[in-house]
Design an enzyme around this catalytic site. Structure first.
Site, PDB file in Angstrom:
ATOM      1  N   CYS A 123       0.804  -1.100  -0.037  1.00 33.75           N
ATOM      2  CA  CYS A 123      -0.004   0.002  -0.036  1.00 33.75           C
ATOM      3  C   CYS A 123       0.871   1.325   0.050  1.00 33.75           C
ATOM      4  O   CYS A 123       0.293   2.379  -0.611  1.00 33.75           O
ATOM      5  CB  CYS A 123      -0.963   0.121   1.179  1.00 33.75           C
ATOM      6  SG  CYS A 123      -2.143  -1.420   1.273  1.00 33.75           S
TER       7      CYS A 123
HETATM    8  C1  BEZ Z   1       0.492  -4.702   1.828  1.00 33.28           C
HETATM    9  O1  BEZ Z   1       0.106  -3.647   1.569  1.00 33.28           O
HETATM   10  O2  BEZ Z   1       1.746  -4.807   1.688  1.00 33.28           O
HETATM   11  C2  BEZ Z   1      -0.211  -5.871   2.049  1.00 33.28           C
HETATM   12  C3  BEZ Z   1      -1.534  -5.728   2.918  1.00 33.28           C
HETATM   13  C4  BEZ Z   1      -2.212  -6.761   3.257  1.00 33.28           C
HETATM   14  C5  BEZ Z   1      -1.979  -8.039   2.811  1.00 33.28           C
HETATM   15  C6  BEZ Z   1      -0.690  -8.108   2.071  1.00 33.28           C
HETATM   16  C7  BEZ Z   1       0.120  -7.084   1.793  1.00 33.28           C
END
Ligand code: BEZ
Length: 210
Positions: A45
Site C-alpha cells: 500500500c
Molecule cells: C501490503 O500492502 O503490503 C499488504 C496488505 C495486506 C496484505 C498483504 C500485503
C-alpha cells in the site's frame, strides 16, 4: 449491494485526511478514481499511494480526481503519510478516506470475506463526469496495482466517449485505434484517416484527435 459498470456511483459523506467530504460534491463534474487498500503501514500500500501521488499531473491532465480509502482510523492515515513521502519520495497529494465503520467499503462492496479478514481488498472504481461507474477492478491484497493502466483506461474511455472507435490490445494514447464494429469500412474511410482493413470487422484508423 453489488455495483456494475454503468451504475450511478453511490454518494456518501466521509472523514478524510483533507476534512469531511460529500463525495459527489467533492468530485463535482470531474472524473474520479476511488480506490481502496487493505491497511495503513503496509508495504504494498505504501508503494501504491506514493506512485499515485507521483502520477498527479497525469490524473489532472485527464480531469480526474483521486481518492483512496481504508478501514483504518484517520489518526493512522495522518501518521502513515510521512512514511509514504519518506519511502517513495512523493508527498501525498490526494485525500484518504477513513472508514472504520465500513460504511463506504460496504456501499462499494470493497470487503471480501473470503480474503482473510474484514479489511478492504484492492478495489478501483473509475467514475465519469456524470457519476457513472466506468471501470471496476479488484486486485488481491498481495498484488500491487499498476496505476499507469488506470490512466490508460481513462484515456480509452474519454476517447471512445467522443468518437466511434474502440482501442485494441495494449493500446496507449497516440497509437492507432479501431473503427467501431457497427460501422462499414466505407463509413470509416469517410470519417477517419489512414483506414487499414485487416478484416471486414477489424479496421485500424488514426486516432481522430491526432
Ligand atoms: C501490503 O500492502 O503490503 C499488504 C496488505 C495486506 C496484505 C498483504 C500485503
Amino acid at each position: 449491494m453489488s455495483l456494475r459498470l454503468g451504475d450511478q456511483a453511490p454518494d456518501f459523506t466521509a472523514e478524510t485526511t483533507e476534512g469531511q467530504i460529500d463525495f459527489h460534491r467533492w468530485k463535482g463534474d470531474s472524473w474520479a478514481v476511488l480506490f481502496s487498500h487493505p491497511a495503513d503501514y503496509t508495504p504494498v500500500c505504501t508503494t501504491e499511494l506514493g506512485r499515485t501521488a507521483a502520477l498527479r499531473s497525469g490524473f489532472e491532465a485527464r480531469g480526474t480526481k483521486v481518492i483512496a480509502l481504508s478501514v483504518d482510523p484517520i489518526e493512522d492515515h495522518h501518521g502513515w503519510a510521512p512514511d509514504i513521502a519518506d519511502a517513495t519520495g512523493t508527498e501525498l497529494n490526494f485525500p484518504i478516506i477513513a472508514d472504520p465503520d465500513k460504511q463506504v467499503s460496504e456501499l462499494y462492496d470493497m470487503i471480501h470475506p473470503g480474503e482473510g479478514d474484514t479489511s478492504t481488498v484492492r478495489s478501483v472504481f473509475v467514475i465519469d463526469a456524470g457519476n457513472k461507474i466506468r471501470l471496476i477492478l479488484t486486485y488481491p491484497k498481495s498484488t500491487g496495482r499498476n496505476f499507469d493502466e488506470i490512466l490508460r483506461v481513462i484515456d480509452s474511455l474519454q476517447l471512445t466517449d467522443d468518437y466511434e472507435v474502440a482501442t485494441p490490445v495494449d493500446w496507449v494514447k497516440g497509437d492507432r485505434v479501431i473503427a467501431s464494429p457497427g460501422m462499414s469500412t466505407d463509413d470509416a474511410r469517410e470519417r477517419f484517416d489512414n483506414v487499414e482493413e485487416v478484416k471486414p470487422y477489424l479496421r485500424y484508423v488514426d486516432d481522430p484527435r491526432s
